[in-house]
Design a protein around this motif. Structure first.
Motif, short mmCIF file in Angstrom:
data_model
loop_
_atom_site.label_atom_id
_atom_site.label_comp_id
_atom_site.label_asym_id
_atom_site.label_seq_id
_atom_site.Cartn_x
_atom_site.Cartn_y
_atom_site.Cartn_z
N THR A 42 3.06 -1.24 -1.99
CA THR A 42 2.13 -1.68 -3.03
C THR A 42 1.25 -0.54 -3.49
N ALA A 69 -4.36 -9.05 -1.38
CA ALA A 69 -3.39 -7.96 -1.47
C ALA A 69 -3.91 -6.67 -2.12
N ASN A 78 -5.45 -11.67 3.81
CA ASN A 78 -4.09 -11.38 4.27
C ASN A 78 -3.74 -12.20 5.50
N SER A 87 5.84 -9.40 -1.33
CA SER A 87 6.11 -8.60 -0.14
C SER A 87 7.50 -7.97 -0.26
#
Length: 466
Positions: free
Chosen positions: A265, A306, A413, A442
């Protein structure tokens, strides 16, 4: 855990007398219904859905009545006569419906004995908590001739895992009428990301442009029997170059959204947030999960788990507004937003409770729009009316939240993964606040979650508030 043994001793045919009896009382719970349906394969909604069952007395009598009748087998096999008994026959007459929560007392009583065959006929009767007969009949058994003693172990613990509510199907249905998004799929060099993009394309949700090392992309496609003939591939040397090119195409208006492939990410977002060539707007970027939690009656939005590590107050303002905008773009109306903390009381010792209070005041003053906002709320009283009532919380949000706003990425998370792995939650997720939505799942996310996330991005892109 140490097993606790219960000793069972039967009564032989010769020991049993006319008029001997035994009883058993149980309350019909939701888990009883679910377990009975699972074991028998009877998934009739009249048995499993109480709101439906109340409109169909016949099915309710038969469905829940059969659970009731099973109590006779327990009595005859474990109490009277007990171990060694052979069940030969049973007549049943269903008299009244058995509802969820009913307390049923089952009884068996010796009516007659057949000395030649060692058969015993029992009266079998079930009554509810009001003493009304709900089930009547007779049972015929072959009673044991010798004394038998068994050590019975406790029943195993069973956990019912309910099925999801098909919120993802609902997302796909809503998105199916809209023009597909032109999506840059960044570095799709694994099966999940490549298959997810292709499945979303087949569903008419996206028009994918695959950006990354062409050789690796084609190799993955060949290994998984994926046909790439209909899709454009723009080759790059590595993932960094793929992310930079995707951002460039978004800035030029060539694509409508980004989809994360097999890369970190941070690597994708580094290009997105670049001050010179990135996709920044006046709004803080944040991630929103839309979750289907089997034990929760409606879609549950979770933000931000995230992107933002430890957001300050003004960053949280944008995080809240992004989630509200997505909720409204999905056509769900005005959401109830719970600002989470460890406790529901405001205390300077827990800074997140102060932020929650300020966010509620911002909503009252029009700095946050489109939603009912309340906090601080602990997780339990945000999603459980019972918990909120026990703690004396008077709130239209408490116990009925649509959106959960976590204090930081750590709590978010962990909460997401707890819901995912302990509760079986399924979900989709996108990043908002950039020039285009970013489909961010993910790296281990399956194709289904990527398709659902694509549907989220399409709905948001086409219906976002102006």
């Amino acid at each position: 855990m140490t097993d606790t043994k219960t000793s069972l001793t039967n009564k032989t045919y010769d020991e049993i007398k006319i008029g001997d009896s035994a009883t058993l009382t149980r309350k019909l719970t939701k888990q009883d219904i679910q377990l009975f349906a699972t074991v028998t394969g009877d998934m009739n909604p009249a048995h499993l859905d109480e709101s439906y069952a109340k409109t169909d007395i016949f099915h309710q009598i038969v469905g829940h009545g059969m659970w009731t009748a099973s109590m006779f087998s327990v009595l005859l096999g474990m109490q009277l006569p007990g171990p060694g008994t052979l069940y030969l026959g049973q007549t049943l007459k269903f008299l009244k419906p058995v509802h969820l929560g009913s307390t049923i007392t089952a009884s068996v009583k010796v009516l007659k004995k057949d000395d030649e065959h060692k058969h015993i006929t029992f009266e079998t009767l079930c009554t509810n908590e009001d003493g009304e007969h709900v089930l009547e009949g007779e049972a015929l058994v072959l009673a044991p001739s010798k004394t038998i003693r068994w050590d019975a172990l406790p029943l195993p613990e069973v956990q019912i895992k309910t099925q999801a509510h098909n919120h993802e199907t609902w997302l796909l249905d809503k998105a199916s009428s809209l023009k597909p998004l032109r999506v840059a799929v960044v570095h799709p060099v694994d099966m999940f990301s490549l298959e997810g993009a292709i499945e979303a394309a087949k569903a008419g949700i996206i028009d994918p442009v695959l950006i990354g090392p062409e050789g690796k992309i084609r190799k993955i496609a060949a290994e998984n029997d994926l046909d790439l003939a209909s899709y454009r591939i723009i080759p790059t040397l590595h993932s960094h170059a793929a992310a930079a090119l995707a951002v460039k195409l978004a800035n030029e208006g060539e694509i409508d959204a980004l989809m994360k492939g097999k890369l970190h990410t941070d690597e994708l977002m580094e290009a997105v947030v670049d001050k010179n060539i990135g996709l920044r707007t006046g709004r803080r970027m944040s991630h929103v999960f839309v979750l289907d939690v089997p034990s929760y009656p409606k879609p549950l939005f979770l933000t931000d788990a995230a992107i933002n590590i430890k957001p300050d107050l003004m960053e949280k303002k944008d995080i809240v507004q992004n989630a509200i905008d997505l909720f409204m773009a999905l056509g769900l109306g005005s959401p109830k937003v719970a600002i989470l903390s460890a406790v529901e009381m405001v205390t300077e010792k827990i800074p997140s409770t102060l932020d929650a209070t300020a966010l509620c005041k911002m909503a009252q003053r029009g700095q946050i729009t489109g939603a009912l906002v309340d906090g601080p709320l602990a997780f339990d009283n945000a999603i459980s009316k019972e918990s909120a009532e026990i703690k004396g919380i008077v709130s239209d949000v408490a116990g009925d939240a649509d959106i959960l706003v976590v204090p930081d990425i750590e709590s978010g998370n962990m909460l997401y993964k707890e819901l995912r792995y302990f509760s079986g939650a399924q979900g989709a997720g996108i990043v908002l606040g950039a020039k285009v939505p970013i489909i961010l799942t993910s790296r281990a996310g399956d194709a289904e979650s990527r398709v659902a996330s694509s549907a989220l991005a399409l709905l948001y892109a086409r219906r976002r508030p102006s």
